[in-house]
Design an enzyme around this catalytic site. Structure first.
Site, PDB file in Angstrom:
ATOM      1  N   HIS A 363      41.644 -19.572 -20.523  1.00 33.27           N
ATOM      2  CA  HIS A 363      41.871 -21.157 -20.827  1.00 33.27           C
ATOM      3  C   HIS A 363      41.113 -21.768 -21.227  1.00 33.27           C
ATOM      4  O   HIS A 363      41.441 -23.291 -21.435  1.00 33.27           O
ATOM      5  CB  HIS A 363      41.341 -20.739 -19.160  1.00 33.27           C
ATOM      6  CG  HIS A 363      42.976 -20.849 -18.188  1.00 33.27           C
ATOM      7  ND1 HIS A 363      43.277 -21.601 -17.944  1.00 33.27           N
ATOM      8  CD2 HIS A 363      41.991 -19.425 -17.453  1.00 33.27           C
ATOM      9  CE1 HIS A 363      43.930 -20.488 -16.886  1.00 33.27           C
ATOM     10  NE2 HIS A 363      43.455 -18.883 -16.870  1.00 33.27           N
ATOM     11  N   LYS A 554      39.234 -36.068 -13.348  1.00 35.07           N
ATOM     12  CA  LYS A 554      38.704 -34.506 -13.314  1.00 35.07           C
ATOM     13  C   LYS A 554      36.989 -34.037 -14.453  1.00 35.07           C
ATOM     14  O   LYS A 554      36.514 -35.181 -14.090  1.00 35.07           O
ATOM     15  CB  LYS A 554      39.509 -34.141 -14.866  1.00 35.07           C
ATOM     16  CG  LYS A 554      38.761 -35.904 -16.284  1.00 35.07           C
ATOM     17  CD  LYS A 554      40.543 -35.153 -17.186  1.00 35.07           C
ATOM     18  CE  LYS A 554      41.032 -36.702 -17.618  1.00 35.07           C
ATOM     19  NZ  LYS A 554      42.379 -34.987 -17.645  1.00 35.07           N
ATOM     20  N   ARG A 555      37.105 -33.181 -14.069  1.00 35.69           N
ATOM     21  CA  ARG A 555      35.441 -32.476 -14.316  1.00 35.69           C
ATOM     22  C   ARG A 555      35.143 -34.089 -15.277  1.00 35.69           C
ATOM     23  O   ARG A 555      36.051 -34.170 -16.296  1.00 35.69           O
ATOM     24  CB  ARG A 555      34.924 -31.500 -14.655  1.00 35.69           C
ATOM     25  CG  ARG A 555      35.875 -30.118 -14.015  1.00 35.69           C
ATOM     26  CD  ARG A 555      34.526 -30.897 -12.988  1.00 35.69           C
ATOM     27  NE  ARG A 555      32.910 -30.155 -12.785  1.00 35.69           N
ATOM     28  CZ  ARG A 555      31.963 -29.600 -12.590  1.00 35.69           C
ATOM     29  NH1 ARG A 555      32.573 -28.164 -11.464  1.00 35.69           N
ATOM     30  NH2 ARG A 555      31.212 -29.001 -13.426  1.00 35.69           N
ATOM     31  N   LYS A 560      36.816 -34.361 -23.207  1.00 42.86           N
ATOM     32  CA  LYS A 560      37.668 -34.780 -22.007  1.00 42.86           C
ATOM     33  C   LYS A 560      37.738 -36.605 -22.284  1.00 42.86           C
ATOM     34  O   LYS A 560      38.465 -37.557 -21.341  1.00 42.86           O
ATOM     35  CB  LYS A 560      38.053 -34.537 -20.303  1.00 42.86           C
ATOM     36  CG  LYS A 560      37.153 -33.405 -20.324  1.00 42.86           C
ATOM     37  CD  LYS A 560      37.242 -33.611 -18.942  1.00 42.86           C
ATOM     38  CE  LYS A 560      37.788 -31.680 -18.278  1.00 42.86           C
ATOM     39  NZ  LYS A 560      39.220 -31.905 -18.641  1.00 42.86           N
ATOM     40  N   LYS A 666      49.871 -33.459 -12.560  1.00 39.84           N
ATOM     41  CA  LYS A 666      50.338 -33.912 -10.928  1.00 39.84           C
ATOM     42  C   LYS A 666      50.712 -35.667 -10.779  1.00 39.84           C
ATOM     43  O   LYS A 666      51.013 -35.618  -9.867  1.00 39.84           O
ATOM     44  CB  LYS A 666      49.389 -33.707 -10.537  1.00 39.84           C
ATOM     45  CG  LYS A 666      48.711 -32.381 -10.043  1.00 39.84           C
ATOM     46  CD  LYS A 666      47.096 -31.739 -10.094  1.00 39.84           C
ATOM     47  CE  LYS A 666      46.927 -30.373  -9.783  1.00 39.84           C
ATOM     48  NZ  LYS A 666      45.161 -29.756 -10.407  1.00 39.84           N
TER      49      LYS A 666
HETATM   50  C1  26R Z   1      32.251 -18.894 -19.325  1.00 38.88           C
HETATM   51  C2  26R Z   1      32.067 -19.546 -17.916  1.00 38.88           C
HETATM   52  C3  26R Z   1      31.053 -20.178 -16.945  1.00 38.88           C
HETATM   53  C4  26R Z   1      33.129 -21.104 -17.841  1.00 38.88           C
HETATM   54  C5  26R Z   1      33.635 -21.500 -19.549  1.00 38.88           C
HETATM   55  C6  26R Z   1      34.366 -22.395 -19.101  1.00 38.88           C
HETATM   56  C7  26R Z   1      33.710 -20.876 -17.032  1.00 38.88           C
HETATM   57  C8  26R Z   1      34.225 -22.027 -17.198  1.00 38.88           C
HETATM   58  C9  26R Z   1      34.914 -22.237 -18.261  1.00 38.88           C
HETATM   59  C10 26R Z   1      35.991 -23.513 -17.681  1.00 38.88           C
HETATM   60  C11 26R Z   1      37.584 -22.840 -17.799  1.00 38.88           C
HETATM   61  C12 26R Z   1      37.535 -21.812 -18.451  1.00 38.88           C
HETATM   62  C13 26R Z   1      38.977 -23.644 -17.524  1.00 38.88           C
HETATM   63  O1  26R Z   1      38.657 -24.070 -16.974  1.00 38.88           O
HETATM   64  N1  26R Z   1      39.291 -24.217 -18.155  1.00 38.88           N
HETATM   65  C14 26R Z   1      41.107 -25.215 -17.884  1.00 38.88           C
HETATM   66  O2  26R Z   1      41.568 -23.881 -17.482  1.00 38.88           O
HETATM   67  C15 26R Z   1      42.248 -25.055 -16.966  1.00 38.88           C
HETATM   68  C16 26R Z   1      43.870 -23.898 -16.477  1.00 38.88           C
HETATM   69  O3  26R Z   1      44.311 -23.517 -17.301  1.00 38.88           O
HETATM   70  C17 26R Z   1      43.168 -26.007 -17.880  1.00 38.88           C
HETATM   71  O4  26R Z   1      44.591 -26.011 -17.132  1.00 38.88           O
HETATM   72  C18 26R Z   1      42.484 -26.867 -18.725  1.00 38.88           C
HETATM   73  O5  26R Z   1      42.400 -27.389 -19.627  1.00 38.88           O
HETATM   74  C19 26R Z   1      40.803 -25.718 -19.461  1.00 38.88           C
HETATM   75  O6  26R Z   1      40.310 -26.485 -19.433  1.00 38.88           O
END
Ligand code: 26R
Length: 821
Positions: A363, A554-555, A560, A666
């Site tokens: 992701h 969004k976050r 972003k 969305k």
């Molecule tokens: C390692 C760790 C703590 C961590 C790294 C990155 C935890 C969470 C993330 C965020 C990532 C994995 C995430 O949320 N990615 C998002 O996934 C969505 C669903 O596929 C995508 O639409 C989005 O673009 C992407 O940022």
């Protein structure tokens, strides 16, 4: 089934009313007069849950059949959002239950409001998991979600003096009617200690793990009902508790307080969701969480499979396990341990089972977000898994050397262990090697995975790689969120679009119908009024529903580029200040999103948005034509009011950084037009809706890479663009910070001297695209046409389509319809 007829499963109006009254009295212990709002909400929730249980039990019976294959979705996050309204829609009982409530003198909206949402996720990844559970059930696929029952989910956000303040999310405080505790379904999970070789009865070499401590996992199940089907899958979340023996031993030596300490220590594992969407460097508790839920889940599957009399060498024909990012990747080593150490299998067959069982979804491309754990930490907690990973690595690197003789650089790059400095376990490599399928979440993202992040792996095993473009559920994000639009659409083309959104195409033939366009605008205006009301309640800001609602939720993250949006706002403000008669298109800029509590820059961007809002919203030259709003505590619950009210959707990440994005989908499904870069799924959205119905701007991913390579100089863009200079000057002069020139200097300096995400390079193009947006919006007939075509052509982005692809290409599973007799 018969036992239920006339009981609480009675779906008639009379039956619903009786069940509701019974729950007020027998479950909540109240007379109607003395019932609180929460009592009434709980009673209604139980009334609806009663309707689910019958379907649930029948579905679980199917899960227990030996001849079917079950999808097991492993995810550290599930961002479900409120259940009540969604379940009513999927059951087809919304109207009946609304009327039942009304006849009892209750406003169902008020009861919906009472529900605390399970915010067990950070953002995109967790919400995607929730959409996929909805689609799995809707497509009648036998499936389980496995995750963590965090006692505290994502923090609640308050905005105080323009800054983000975090509050713990106490979602379980008033009870959770949607879960059923299964205190008899528990597993022991071990940590620490050492390993020891021994000979088994057949004289074979074996290894056992002598752990330092043990924690108990208890299952909590939540029903996940599909849309208008009987399939009701389950989400099984694990809570950590102390094992009984601790208290017992402590009791024997009289150490009562020690025993309680132990209990608290054990329960810590599932206390809180880490609120980062960035890597959590070396946090032991986070690694413990990951192993804890993965081990419980795999033990659960092995138990279920053995119960069916299954032979473990055929495990992968009964379970398809999907790894939602690398967070559960330790499952590869854990399944090997369960098969080899605990069930006496030999390495090779066990490895074959493991690879055939797992699939891995990536992701993120951000290199800093790729998970890696210090070897010392990892080996200390999981000495046996460390050995297993070394053995997987040894065998794997032999294969690499075979395929690419003499290429030791490649071997070092591909190793499961990063040995370039401090040693780390590379979780993405583990996931990749231990899975038969690896996928990205949008075409562009998958291509970049193959070309960059996992290039060596793609070269060696191209057949593993595939794309699965994300999707979102039209049930929650259109039917539930936007009833007005749903009614309008259904009135034109019937209601089949909810399960088959390709049918939305049939709206295209109405784009030239002026009466339809008029109604389309009326629905949007109604939605904007609803959001305006909520904005007034939550922020005190008055916004004009006839202005363009330009939204970015969004976050908060530098990639972003919420601050690029802010630069545009300031540019418009400057034009007005220079010439108060400047003919600006009235706009309401709405932001929402949480910043990781330790992310300094993101928090400062929130402060900047609020500071600009304070100035712009009160400037008499602006005269209300521009408004800026930071909507606090963006979550699934209030997203329902935000997406349907948008005219313009901001999807402006630096090209190549956003894996997919799902908010983009969305918005567009709700008739917003997109201003966006060629990033993530934006590329495919633009392909679907047509270039003429999408406001494109900015560098491509290739441009970004080559600019970076040739030494990007943000200053050059600054020097050659006077409007950009004036915008930056406004900020750095302290104009938005009561003369304080320090407050935003970290942001300004970062832009002028580093600009990792190339805002300055994209600023000019963004301004131009925004001018085209204005022009289009001034022509309301044209805008409405574009809006209708966006909705009509968004069918591809239903999570049903995504899940069908996963089922066919990765999981090899088929629907199993559930009957109630
Ligand atoms: C390692 C760790 C703590 C961590 C790294 C990155 C935890 C969470 C993330 C965020 C990532 C994995 C995430 O949320 N990615 C998002 O996934 C969505 C669903 O596929 C995508 O639409 C989005 O673009 C992407 O940022």
């Amino acid at each position: 089934a018969d036992v239920c007829v006339g009981g609480r499963s009675d779906m008639s109006l009379e039956g619903l009313r009786r069940t509701f009254r019974e729950h007020v009295f027998y479950t909540q212990g109240r007379f109607p007069m003395g019932a609180s709002r929460n009592d009434l909400y709980m009673a209604l929730a139980y009334t609806v849950r009663d309707q689910l249980l019958h379907r649930w039990i029948r579905t679980v019976e199917q899960l227990g059949r030996e001849d079917i294959k079950i999808v097991s979705y492993l995810s550290a996050e599930f961002l479900l959002g409120p259940h009540l309204e969604n379940n009513l829609i999927n059951l087809g009982l919304y109207e009946d239950v609304r009327r039942t409530a009304e006849e009892e003198g209750l406003d169902i909206q008020v009861l919906f409001d009472q529900e605390e949402e399970p915010g067990l996720g950070n953002g995109g990844l967790g919400r995607l998991a929730a959409c996929y559970l909805d689609s799995l059930a809707t497509l009648e696929i036998p499936a389980m979600g496995y995750g963590i029952r965090y006692e505290f989910g994502i923090f609640d956000q308050e905005i105080r003096d323009g800054w983000q303040v975090e509050h713990t999310d106490q979602w379980l405080r008033l009870g959770n009617p949607w879960e059923i505790a299964r205190p008899e379904i528990t597993y022991h999970v071990n940590f620490g200690g050492r390993t020891e070789p021994y000979e088994d009865e057949q004289g074979r070499y074996r290894v056992r793990w002598i752990p330092y401590r043990t924690v108990k996992g208890v299952a909590y199940d939540t029903p996940i009902l599909g849309y208008r089907v009987n399939t009701c899958n389950l989400l099984r979340l694990w809570k950590a508790e102390a094992v009984e023996s601790f208290e017992f031993e402590a009791f024997n030596v009289g150490d009562y307080y020690g025993a309680v300490d132990q209990k608290i220590y054990s329960e810590n594992i599932t206390k809180v969701l880490y609120p980062n969407d960035e890597p959590i460097q070396g946090k032991q508790l986070r690694l413990e969480q990951q192993y804890f839920f993965v081990s419980c889940s795999l033990q659960d599957m092995v138990r279920i499979y053995k119960l069916l009399g299954g032979d473990l060498s055929r495990f992968s024909s009964h379970f398809a396990i999907q790894l939602n990012d690398t967070h559960p990747a330790i499952g590869v080593a854990e399944l090997m341990r369960l098969l080899v150490d605990e069930n006496g299998m030999d390495w090779e067959p066990a490895w074959e089972v493991t690879c055939n069982t797992f699939g891995y979804t990536n992701h993120t491309l951000l290199p800093e977000a790729l998970e890696k754990w210090p070897v010392d930490l990892f080996a200390g907690l999981f000495p046996r898994h460390m050995e297993i990973i070394y053995e997987i690595n040894r065998r794997f690197l032999d294969e690499v050397r075979n395929r690419f003789p003499g290429d030791e650089d490649r071997v070092a790059r591909m190793s499961l262990i990063d040995e370039s400095g401090e040693r780390y376990v590379r979780m993405a490599h583990l996931a990749c090697v231990g899975s038969h399928a690896v996928n990205g979440v949008a075409e562009l993202h998958t291509r970049l995975l193959k070309e960059e992040v996992l290039r060596d792996f793609y070269e060696m095993m191209p057949e593993k790689f595939n794309n699965k473009t994300n999707g979102v559920t039209p049930r929650r994000f259109v039917v539930l969120s936007n009833p007005g639009l749903s009614r309008l659409i259904t009135g034109k083309i019937g209601e089949t679009w909810v399960s088959r959104p390709e049918e939305l195409r049939r709206l295209e033939k109405f784009v030239d119908d002026p009466a339809f366009r008029e109604e389309w605008r009326r629905v949007k205006l109604e939605n904007k009024k609803n959001l305006a009301r909520l904005i007034r309640e939550r922020t005190g800001i008055e916004v004009d529903p006839s202005s363009m609602f330009d939204i970015q939720v969004k976050r908060l993250h530098e990639y972003k580029r919420q601050h690029l949006n802010v630069l545009h706002i300031i540019a418009l403000y400057n034009r007005i200040k220079q010439d108060p008669a400047y003919d600006v298109c009235p706009r309401t800029f709405i932001f929402g999103g949480k910043a990781a509590p330790g992310y300094f820059m993101a928090k400062r961007i929130i402060k900047l948005i609020n500071s600009v809002a304070d100035v712009v919203n009160h400037d008499s030259d602006v005269n209300g034509r521009l408004k800026v709003v930071f909507f606090p505590d963006f979550n699934v619950k209030n997203a329902k009011f935000i997406y349907p009210a948008a005219d313009l959707s901001e999807q402006i990440s630096t090209a190549g950084k956003e894996a997919s994005g799902t908010g983009n989908m969305k918005f567009s499904m709700n008739g917003a037009l997109t201003i966006g870069t060629l990033d993530g799924a934006n590329v495919e959205i633009r392909e679907e809706v047509g270039a003429e119905n999408f406001f494109l701007f900015g560098l491509t991913a290739e441009d970004v890479t080559s600019l970076q390579k040739n030494g990007y100089q943000p200053m050059e863009y600054y020097r050659s663009n006077p409007e950009l200079q004036a915008v930056i000057e406004r900020i750095s002069s302290g104009y938005f910070s009561n003369g304080d020139q320090e407050l935003f200097s970290p942001l300004v300096d970062s832009l002028l001297f580093h600009d990792t995400f190339m805002l300055l390079a994209d600023f000019g193009a963004y301004m131009d695209a925004q001018r085209q947006v204005e022009e289009a919006y001034r022509d309301q007939e044209r805008w409405t046409r574009m809006s209708i075509l966006n909705v009509a052509r968004m069918g591809k982005f239903s999570s049903d389509r995504a899940i069908r692809e996963y089922c066919k290409d990765i999981w090899k599973v088929e629907p199993v319809p559930v009957t109630l007799e």
